[in-house]
Design a protein around this motif. Structure first.
Motif, PDB file in Angstrom:
ATOM      1  N   TYR A  41       0.823  -1.205   0.000  1.00 15.34           N
ATOM      2  CA  TYR A  41       0.000   0.000   0.000  1.00 15.34           C
ATOM      3  C   TYR A  41       0.861   1.261   0.000  1.00 15.34           C
ATOM      4  CZ  TYR A  41      -3.921  -3.059   1.065  1.00 15.34           C
ATOM      5  OH  TYR A  41      -4.860  -4.043   0.993  1.00 15.34           O
ATOM      6  N   LEU A  42       0.342   2.291  -0.652  1.00 14.91           N
ATOM      7  CA  LEU A  42       0.978   3.607  -0.716  1.00 14.91           C
ATOM      8  C   LEU A  42       0.004   4.615  -0.117  1.00 14.91           C
ATOM      9  CD1 LEU A  42       3.233   5.523  -1.862  1.00 14.91           C
ATOM     10  CD2 LEU A  42       1.884   5.604  -3.973  1.00 14.91           C
ATOM     11  N   TYR A  43       0.497   5.386   0.855  1.00 15.34           N
ATOM     12  CA  TYR A  43      -0.374   6.327   1.570  1.00 15.34           C
ATOM     13  C   TYR A  43       0.247   7.718   1.573  1.00 15.34           C
ATOM     14  CZ  TYR A  43      -3.141   8.243   5.489  1.00 15.34           C
ATOM     15  OH  TYR A  43      -3.953   9.013   6.281  1.00 15.34           O
ATOM     16  N   GLY A  44      -0.565   8.717   1.231  1.00  9.24           N
ATOM     17  CA  GLY A  44      -0.106  10.095   1.224  1.00  9.24           C
ATOM     18  C   GLY A  44      -0.349  10.767   2.563  1.00  9.24           C
ATOM     19  N   VAL A  69       7.463   1.671   5.646  1.00  9.26           N
ATOM     20  CA  VAL A  69       8.545   2.426   5.032  1.00  9.26           C
ATOM     21  C   VAL A  69       8.090   3.868   4.829  1.00  9.26           C
ATOM     22  CG1 VAL A  69      10.061   2.671   3.026  1.00  9.26           C
ATOM     23  CG2 VAL A  69       9.492   0.391   3.880  1.00  9.26           C
ATOM     24  N   LEU A  70       8.764   4.808   5.487  1.00 11.95           N
ATOM     25  CA  LEU A  70       8.477   6.234   5.356  1.00 11.95           C
ATOM     26  C   LEU A  70       9.515   6.880   4.442  1.00 11.95           C
ATOM     27  CD1 LEU A  70       7.751   6.870   9.146  1.00 11.95           C
ATOM     28  CD2 LEU A  70       6.071   6.453   7.327  1.00 11.95           C
ATOM     29  N   GLY A 259       4.473   5.191   3.447  1.00 14.71           N
ATOM     30  CA  GLY A 259       3.878   6.473   3.813  1.00 14.71           C
ATOM     31  C   GLY A 259       4.791   7.614   3.406  1.00 14.71           C
ATOM     32  N   VAL A 260       4.359   8.416   2.425  1.00 14.49           N
ATOM     33  CA  VAL A 260       5.158   9.558   1.955  1.00 14.49           C
ATOM     34  C   VAL A 260       4.254  10.778   1.846  1.00 14.49           C
ATOM     35  CG1 VAL A 260       6.720   8.028   0.669  1.00 14.49           C
ATOM     36  CG2 VAL A 260       4.770   9.065  -0.523  1.00 14.49           C
ATOM     37  N   GLY A 261       4.847  11.955   1.815  1.00 12.53           N
ATOM     38  CA  GLY A 261       4.068  13.176   1.674  1.00 12.53           C
ATOM     39  C   GLY A 261       3.134  13.105   0.477  1.00 12.53           C
TER      40      GLY A 261
END
Length: 286
Positions: A41-44, A69-70, A259-261
């Motif tokens: 998963y990719l989360y903004g 992973v941040l 989790g990235v901006g």
């Protein structure tokens, strides 16, 4: 013949429509395909907010993954010390070297009023970090962090936390962006006493809270009053490209929550479309 030409025109228009199609309004995205055996998963995120409560879809995605992973490894005990070393300008550069004497007086008054500290004590810091010190005031509430909320879940689940880049790599961005441009942004904040920053931050929060990631990237690209739009390659695009292979490596090893901006997600050079170009299927979790 006419039918063939008409069909060709329709096909061309459809291709361009697909390319220009906006991404769905979602902060959470599934990553699958391209050899992955399980979904990642990719989360903004947004780095400062009034309420960092994670919704049920995010909670489920965290439950279904085995690694967080941040952007950087915020579990690294040496992170804070490394960051402190990287906030200062190189070559003994000072704010005095970047602005006029009159502008320095204005900045000194502004910093003293906002932070209760003399600018002389902070003058060798990269101007970006001086500007960032005011951001909590723009919220008007106690600051919460999505990264901290994600890490709490990872710790509760006894999972490792890693980063897509090192602290040094992230800090190097603010050496690549000319100090003169950073100082110009700081000066603009001082000249209108944060009025523009406050309005821009409010709009950004509204876009984030409505999961409008396309709107966020458009706002950054169109903001000619700040150096952000001038240096999108350094702040976002180059970093996004560097992350794609790392995202793939982690996701192929185990189901991972990234989790990235949120500003990194959308756009032609955003993480979502770059992952798709690399062969992954990336779908919004609505």
């Amino acid at each position: 013949m006419k039918t063939t030409i008409f069909t060709f025109i329709i096909a061309i228009c459809s291709a361009f429509t697909c390319q220009a199609q906006e991404l769905e309004k979602s902060l959470l995205w599934e990553i699958s395909g391209n050899g992955l055996t399980k979904t990642s998963y990719l989360y903004g995120t947004i780095h400062m907010t009034c309420d960092a409560t994670l919704d049920k879809n995010v909670q489920k995605a965290l439950d279904d993954t085995k690694l967080l992973v941040l952007e950087i490894d915020m579990d690294d005990p040496s992170m804070q010390a490394t960051m402190m070393k990287g906030v200062y300008m190189k070559d003994n550069t000072s704010i005095k070297d970047l602005v006029s004497a009159e502008e320095y007086v204005l900045l000194s008054k502004f910093i003293q009023e906002q932070m209760g500290m003399p600018l002389d004590a902070l003058a060798t810091m990269k101007p970006f970090f001086l500007t960032a010190m005011f951001y909590p005031k723009l919220l008007g509430c106690p600051v919460e962090s999505y990264e901290a909320a994600l890490m709490k879940v990872a710790h509760d689940q006894e999972e490792e936390v890693l980063g897509l880049e090192t602290v040094e790599e992230q800090l190097s961005v603010f050496d690549a962006i000319p100090y003169k441009d950073q100082a110009a942004d700081l000066l603009s904040s001082a000249q209108d006493n944060l009025a523009y920053d406050t309005n821009s931050f409010k709009k950004l929060m509204e876009l984030y809270n409505s999961a409008n990631i396309e709107g966020m990237i458009t706002m950054m690209e169109d903001d000619k009053n700040r150096s952000t739009s001038k240096h999108m390659d350094k702040m976002l695009n180059n970093r996004n490209k560097n992350w794609i292979s790392k995202i793939g490596d982690h996701a192929k090893t185990q189901p991972t929550f990234f989790g990235v901006g949120a500003a990194h997600l959308a756009g032609e050079e955003g993480v979502i479309k770059l992952l798709r170009k690399a062969g992954y299927t990336v779908n919004a979790v609505m």
